[in-house]
Design a protein around this motif. Structure first.
Motif, PDB file in Angstrom:
ATOM      1  N   LEU A 721      27.958 -29.448 -11.967  1.00 36.23           N
ATOM      2  CA  LEU A 721      28.735 -28.265 -11.590  1.00 36.23           C
ATOM      3  C   LEU A 721      29.943 -28.104 -12.503  1.00 36.23           C
ATOM      4  O   LEU A 721      30.301 -26.989 -12.889  1.00 36.23           O
ATOM      5  N   TRP A 722      30.591 -29.227 -12.857  1.00 35.60           N
ATOM      6  CA  TRP A 722      31.759 -29.173 -13.732  1.00 35.60           C
ATOM      7  C   TRP A 722      31.395 -28.547 -15.079  1.00 35.60           C
ATOM      8  O   TRP A 722      32.060 -27.608 -15.540  1.00 35.60           O
ATOM      9  N   TYR A 723      30.344 -29.051 -15.717  1.00 32.63           N
ATOM     10  CA  TYR A 723      29.954 -28.518 -17.027  1.00 32.63           C
ATOM     11  C   TYR A 723      29.562 -27.043 -16.931  1.00 32.63           C
ATOM     12  O   TYR A 723      29.924 -26.239 -17.800  1.00 32.63           O
ATOM     13  N   LYS A 724      28.826 -26.696 -15.880  1.00 32.84           N
ATOM     14  CA  LYS A 724      28.408 -25.294 -15.742  1.00 32.84           C
ATOM     15  C   LYS A 724      29.610 -24.380 -15.550  1.00 32.84           C
ATOM     16  O   LYS A 724      29.714 -23.323 -16.187  1.00 32.84           O
ATOM     17  N   THR A 725      30.528 -24.781 -14.686  1.00 33.26           N
ATOM     18  CA  THR A 725      31.695 -23.941 -14.404  1.00 33.26           C
ATOM     19  C   THR A 725      32.584 -23.805 -15.629  1.00 33.26           C
ATOM     20  O   THR A 725      33.054 -22.707 -15.966  1.00 33.26           O
ATOM     21  N   VAL A 726      32.814 -24.922 -16.318  1.00 35.32           N
ATOM     22  CA  VAL A 726      33.663 -24.896 -17.511  1.00 35.32           C
ATOM     23  C   VAL A 726      33.021 -24.052 -18.607  1.00 35.32           C
ATOM     24  O   VAL A 726      33.666 -23.174 -19.207  1.00 35.32           O
ATOM     25  N   ASN A 727      31.746 -24.280 -18.893  1.00 37.84           N
ATOM     26  CA  ASN A 727      31.087 -23.540 -19.966  1.00 37.84           C
ATOM     27  C   ASN A 727      30.929 -22.060 -19.627  1.00 37.84           C
ATOM     28  O   ASN A 727      31.062 -21.200 -20.509  1.00 37.84           O
ATOM     29  N   ASP A 728      30.651 -21.754 -18.362  1.00 39.35           N
ATOM     30  CA  ASP A 728      30.561 -20.345 -17.960  1.00 39.35           C
ATOM     31  C   ASP A 728      31.905 -19.642 -18.136  1.00 39.35           C
ATOM     32  O   ASP A 728      31.962 -18.470 -18.542  1.00 39.35           O
ATOM     33  N   TRP A 729      32.984 -20.357 -17.807  1.00 44.29           N
ATOM     34  CA  TRP A 729      34.320 -19.772 -17.959  1.00 44.29           C
ATOM     35  C   TRP A 729      34.620 -19.466 -19.430  1.00 44.29           C
ATOM     36  O   TRP A 729      35.109 -18.375 -19.766  1.00 44.29           O
ATOM     37  N   VAL A 730      34.298 -20.406 -20.302  1.00 45.20           N
ATOM     38  CA  VAL A 730      34.533 -20.187 -21.727  1.00 45.20           C
ATOM     39  C   VAL A 730      33.652 -19.053 -22.240  1.00 45.20           C
ATOM     40  O   VAL A 730      34.116 -18.165 -22.979  1.00 45.20           O
ATOM     41  N   ASP A 731      32.377 -19.052 -21.853  1.00 39.86           N
ATOM     42  CA  ASP A 731      31.471 -17.975 -22.272  1.00 39.86           C
ATOM     43  C   ASP A 731      31.986 -16.609 -21.825  1.00 39.86           C
ATOM     44  O   ASP A 731      31.877 -15.617 -22.554  1.00 39.86           O
ATOM     45  N   GLN A 732      32.547 -16.564 -20.627  1.00 41.87           N
ATOM     46  CA  GLN A 732      33.030 -15.293 -20.077  1.00 41.87           C
ATOM     47  C   GLN A 732      34.085 -14.651 -20.972  1.00 41.87           C
ATOM     48  O   GLN A 732      34.097 -13.417 -21.146  1.00 41.87           O
ATOM     49  N   TRP A 733      34.943 -15.455 -21.568  1.00 44.16           N
ATOM     50  CA  TRP A 733      36.067 -14.912 -22.329  1.00 44.16           C
ATOM     51  C   TRP A 733      35.834 -14.906 -23.839  1.00 44.16           C
ATOM     52  O   TRP A 733      36.484 -14.126 -24.555  1.00 44.16           O
ATOM     53  N   LEU A 734      34.910 -15.704 -24.323  1.00 44.89           N
ATOM     54  CA  LEU A 734      34.685 -15.758 -25.766  1.00 44.89           C
ATOM     55  C   LEU A 734      33.422 -15.038 -26.206  1.00 44.89           C
ATOM     56  O   LEU A 734      33.218 -14.835 -27.404  1.00 44.89           O
ATOM     57  N   ARG A 735      32.594 -14.658 -25.260  1.00 48.46           N
ATOM     58  CA  ARG A 735      31.353 -13.990 -25.634  1.00 48.46           C
ATOM     59  C   ARG A 735      31.187 -12.699 -24.845  1.00 48.46           C
ATOM     60  O   ARG A 735      30.290 -12.573 -24.004  1.00 48.46           O
ATOM     61  N   PRO A 736      32.050 -11.704 -25.079  1.00 45.11           N
ATOM     62  CA  PRO A 736      31.903 -10.429 -24.369  1.00 45.11           C
ATOM     63  C   PRO A 736      30.575  -9.774 -24.714  1.00 45.11           C
ATOM     64  O   PRO A 736      30.024  -9.960 -25.797  1.00 45.11           O
ATOM     65  N   SER A 737      30.057  -9.004 -23.778  1.00 43.89           N
ATOM     66  CA  SER A 737      28.722  -8.412 -23.924  1.00 43.89           C
ATOM     67  C   SER A 737      28.637  -7.482 -25.122  1.00 43.89           C
ATOM     68  O   SER A 737      27.565  -7.217 -25.639  1.00 43.89           O
ATOM     69  N   SER A 738      29.765  -6.982 -25.597  1.00 47.50           N
ATOM     70  CA  SER A 738      29.752  -6.043 -26.714  1.00 47.50           C
ATOM     71  C   SER A 738      29.512  -6.727 -28.051  1.00 47.50           C
ATOM     72  O   SER A 738      29.276  -6.062 -29.053  1.00 47.50           O
ATOM     73  N   ARG A 739      29.572  -8.065 -28.074  1.00 47.23           N
ATOM     74  CA  ARG A 739      29.433  -8.774 -29.354  1.00 47.23           C
ATOM     75  C   ARG A 739      28.049  -9.402 -29.486  1.00 47.23           C
ATOM     76  O   ARG A 739      27.485  -9.874 -28.538  1.00 47.23           O
TER      77      ARG A 739
END
Length: 739
Positions: A721-739
């Motif tokens: 859960l830790w890895y999923k939550t951390v990586n999802d959080w980073v993905d959310q802000w560094l990989r916007p859908s427009s890119r």
């Protein structure tokens, strides 16, 4: 100890395997890896015992088993498959070994008979049936006794039989009581991840069983023995430890035990462990390091019985003072330092069989090489020699003195066991394999920073175990790269980089900027299950981390620079290191960067919140937010009072100067907060305060709270859960859908 080791593995693949495409490293891959423990060579030099922890993600369990491998080389295999087992220790005759198991309910010492001709166990029997459990066993060199440790009630000290019954009654009464309240009249009422229950760690000895009979039973010498408490009193002996070398040892004749214990009145502010000696049949203990008010620990007798080597610090209350290797002459009582010319920490160490050499590991610029010190009489100073480079630990020397065993890790693989032939001083010590490491990478940007011992061929040893080679052969890993830059105080500072799998230098990659904890715990060519850099990179990220001022491996002056300067030089190093990386590596997308850290790294994330907005997101795990409240809720007060030069009521200016919460009006960056309820080093209230502040200011934020974890997230499914939550959080802000 706090150590885990390996290096680039030499794997042998089938033709079919070579043709298969490697896939990026996954969390599920990491949970399938076997976690290899320290090597324990047999007295006859034919076998090496070690423990291996298997993780079952679905069952949410970690189970250790005893494994074996021929010292001459060959296939490693599980030795006891139907019972959990860890910490194997040989009897002097090599016909038995002791180990720790929970098979009968609770941790106890077991003894296994062993046939060395075929390398198989002949029988297994429990040795202890202790109500307060047993751990940390050692076999005496004369084969007559087995030492173990157990947490017992000091008020039950006295006659062994009565003490045993007293402890059992008090333990049962405590477990059955409906009242769980704690009454205390002193500090240290909780530590690490548990509240104290009035018990103390004591060292016991119990008569060892004789060799197995024809019927395969380990016969006891006489009536069922009652363990003898060698360290009675309201003190911990040995003191609490997070791992590493034992804090106790038998003398070669089996008649004495040396151990570490802190007898200072206020333990919460003291690092004053001392080395004590006690006869194996009991009696008054003698303190041999009373003249040093700082820490003395990990005593180890020389094979000839003339000396006790141990590690010592010089500054009281400073847990990150330099660890020196000391030598105590048992005949004269003289003590002398062996590593005064070596400005690095001494970690795990082991005697050579002839009592002239001591082998030890020491952090050095992202590695943990093995050194040896030569104590030839008549020399004005001990002579040093680098034996093995790489990230190593868990040293042991075979009885005949011909072979050194150790574990090694690397950025791309966890612990495996290695060996090397020991040759006379000045000659090559290990088979030479130029596999990289510091000698390969650290000179890329700054030739002046090249370690002098790297000028010649590199020594790395021979790999004995390959427990994870089949899995790792299918995984795409990226090598560790090192760079140097000009940091704070005009010092050269080292950073490291890991590229994503299938790297394309023509692309732009988002960045995960990892900040290590401690703060005196460096990063380098090492493996971690909790903050795994390969796993962070696997999702298509560049990973960078910096060994800022305060990190070991660069001299004690570099470590001391962080004292009283928590948000100063380290913050400057981190920002300058990132600036350097952005300018040097064109594939880094400086518009997509996230910083992540835990412990001191969590503190630095909180400091970054109020002092720069260059990151698109942040992850703060178990970080200090309010320096004053952190002082009032921690248990190891010596740490805070050293780092901030006193208590808040004696030096409020220092606490306010470096408290992240006082810069809250500058907070802007989206932040994930992670904290565990059982973290008593940095209380969960620090995470709550941070999250409350972020929410009240309307800053995008999320909190991941673990009610059943302490300073580290250790349970497999919690880790998932830790890895999923951390990586999802980073993905959310560094990989916007427009890119």
């Amino acid at each position: 100890m706090r150590r885990f080791f390996a290096i680039v593995l030499v794997c042998f693949f089938s033709v079919a395997a070579l043709g298969q495409a490697k896939h990026p490293f996954t969390f599920e891959d990491m949970m399938k890896l076997k976690r290899v423990g320290e090597p324990v060579p047999s007295p006859d030099g034919k076998w090496v015992l070690f423990s291996v922890v298997d993780v079952n993600l679905e069952a949410n369990t970690k189970t250790p088993h005893i494994w074996i491998v021929p010292l001459a080389g060959g296939q490693e295999r599980i030795l006891i498959s139907d019972q959990d087992g860890t910490r194997p220790r040989w009897a002097p005759d090599g016909k038995r070994f002791a180990f720790i198991s929970n098979k009968a309910g609770g941790s106890q010492v077991w003894v296994a008979g062993f046939d060395s001709t075929v390398g198989k166990v002949t029988n297994i029997d429990p040795l202890t049936h202790f109500a307060t459990e047993a751990d940390g066993e050692l076999w005496s060199p004369d084969g007559k006794n087995v030492l173990f440790t157990s947490p017992v009630y000091p008020e039950c000290d006295g006659d062994s039989l009565k003490a045993r019954d007293c402890n059992e009654k008090k333990l049962v009464a405590s477990e059955k009581s409906k009242v769980k309240a704690l009454i205390t009249d002193r500090l240290f009422y909780r530590h690490w991840n548990a509240y104290t229950d009035g018990r103390r760690s004591h060292i016991f000895v119990i008569a060892a069983p004789e060799a197995p009979t024809a019927s395969g039973v380990n016969r006891l010498q006489g009536p069922t023995p009652i363990p003898l408490d060698l360290t009675p009193g309201d003190y911990d002996a040995p003191p609490f430890s997070l791992g590493g070398q034992d804090n106790y040892a038998f003398s070669p004749d089996g008649q004495e035990i040396a151990y570490a214990s802190n007898h200072d009145k206020v333990e919460a502010t003291s690092t004053n462990n001392d080395v004590w000696l006690v006869p194996v049949n009991g009696g008054p203990a003698r303190n041999i390091t009373a003249d040093n008010p700082a820490s003395d620990s990990t005593p180890l007798y020389s094979p000839d019985g003339k000396y006790i080597a141990y590690r010592a610090q010089q500054r009281p209350g400073y847990e990150s003072d330099r660890f020196r290797l000391m030598l105590y002459d048992r005949k004269t009582g003289e003590k002398k330092g062996l590593t005064e010319k070596n400005d690095r920490w001494v970690s795990t160490f082991s005697w050579g069989h002839d009592s002239q050499f001591i082998y030890f590991v020491s952090e050095d610029r992202g590695e943990s090489p093995i050194y040896r010190v030569w104590m030839q009489p008549g020399l004005p100073m001990p002579l040093f020699q680098v034996v093995v480079r790489g990230y190593n630990d868990d040293l042991s020397v075979t009885n005949d003195g011909t072979t050194l065993l150790f574990t090694r890790m690397g950025i791309g693989a966890p612990n495996e066991i290695f060996s090397g032939s020991l040759l006379p001083l000045g000659e090559g010590v290990m088979p030479m394999q130029k596999l990289g490491g510091n000698c390969r990478d650290t000179t890329a940007a700054d030739p002046a920073a090249k370690p002098p011992e790297c000028l010649g061929p590199n020594n790395y040893g021979t790999q004995l175990t390959h427990t994870n080679s089949p899995l790792l052969s299918q995984v795409a890993m990226s090598p560790l790269e090192s760079f140097w830059f000009d940091g704070a105080n005009g010092d050269k500072v080292q950073g490291f980089l890991v590229k994503p799998p299938n790297f394309d230098p023509n692309k732009k990659y988002p960045l995960k900027f990892i900040i290590h904890g401690g703060p005196q715990v460096p990063m380098g060519d090492q493996w971690s299950y909790r903050w795994n850099h390969e796993l962070f990179a696997a999702g298509g990220y560049v990973v960078i981390f910096i060994n800022f001022h305060g990190s070991p491996g660069y001299g004690q002056k570099f470590i001391d620079a962080i004292n009283g300067d928590w948000g100063g030089a380290p913050f400057e190093d981190l920002m300058k290191g990132l600036d350097y990386a952005e300018k040097t590596y064109s594939f880094i997308d400086k518009d997509r960067e996230c910083a992540l850290g835990a412990s001191y790294g969590g503190y630095m994330i909180n400091w970054i919140l109020g002092h720069t907005s260059r990151f698109k997101c942040l992850v703060s795990h178990d970080g200090m937010f309010n320096t004053t409240s952190a002082w009032g809720t921690t248990e190891e007060l010596w740490f805070n009072e050293w780092e901030f030069k006193g208590a808040p009521y004696t030096n409020r200016e220092m606490y306010d100067k470096w408290s992240p919460h006082l810069s809250a009006t500058n907070f802007k960056t989206p932040t994930l907060v992670v904290h565990g309820q059982l973290d008593y080093r940095l209380d969960v209230s620090e995470g709550f305060q941070l999250f409350t502040t972020l929410q009240r200011q309307g800053i995008p934020s999320k909190m991941l709270y673990f009610p059943d974890e302490g300073h580290w997230v250790l349970k497999p499914q919690n880790s998932q859960l830790w890895y999923k939550t951390v990586n999802d959080w980073v993905d959310q802000w560094l990989r916007p859908s427009s890119r």
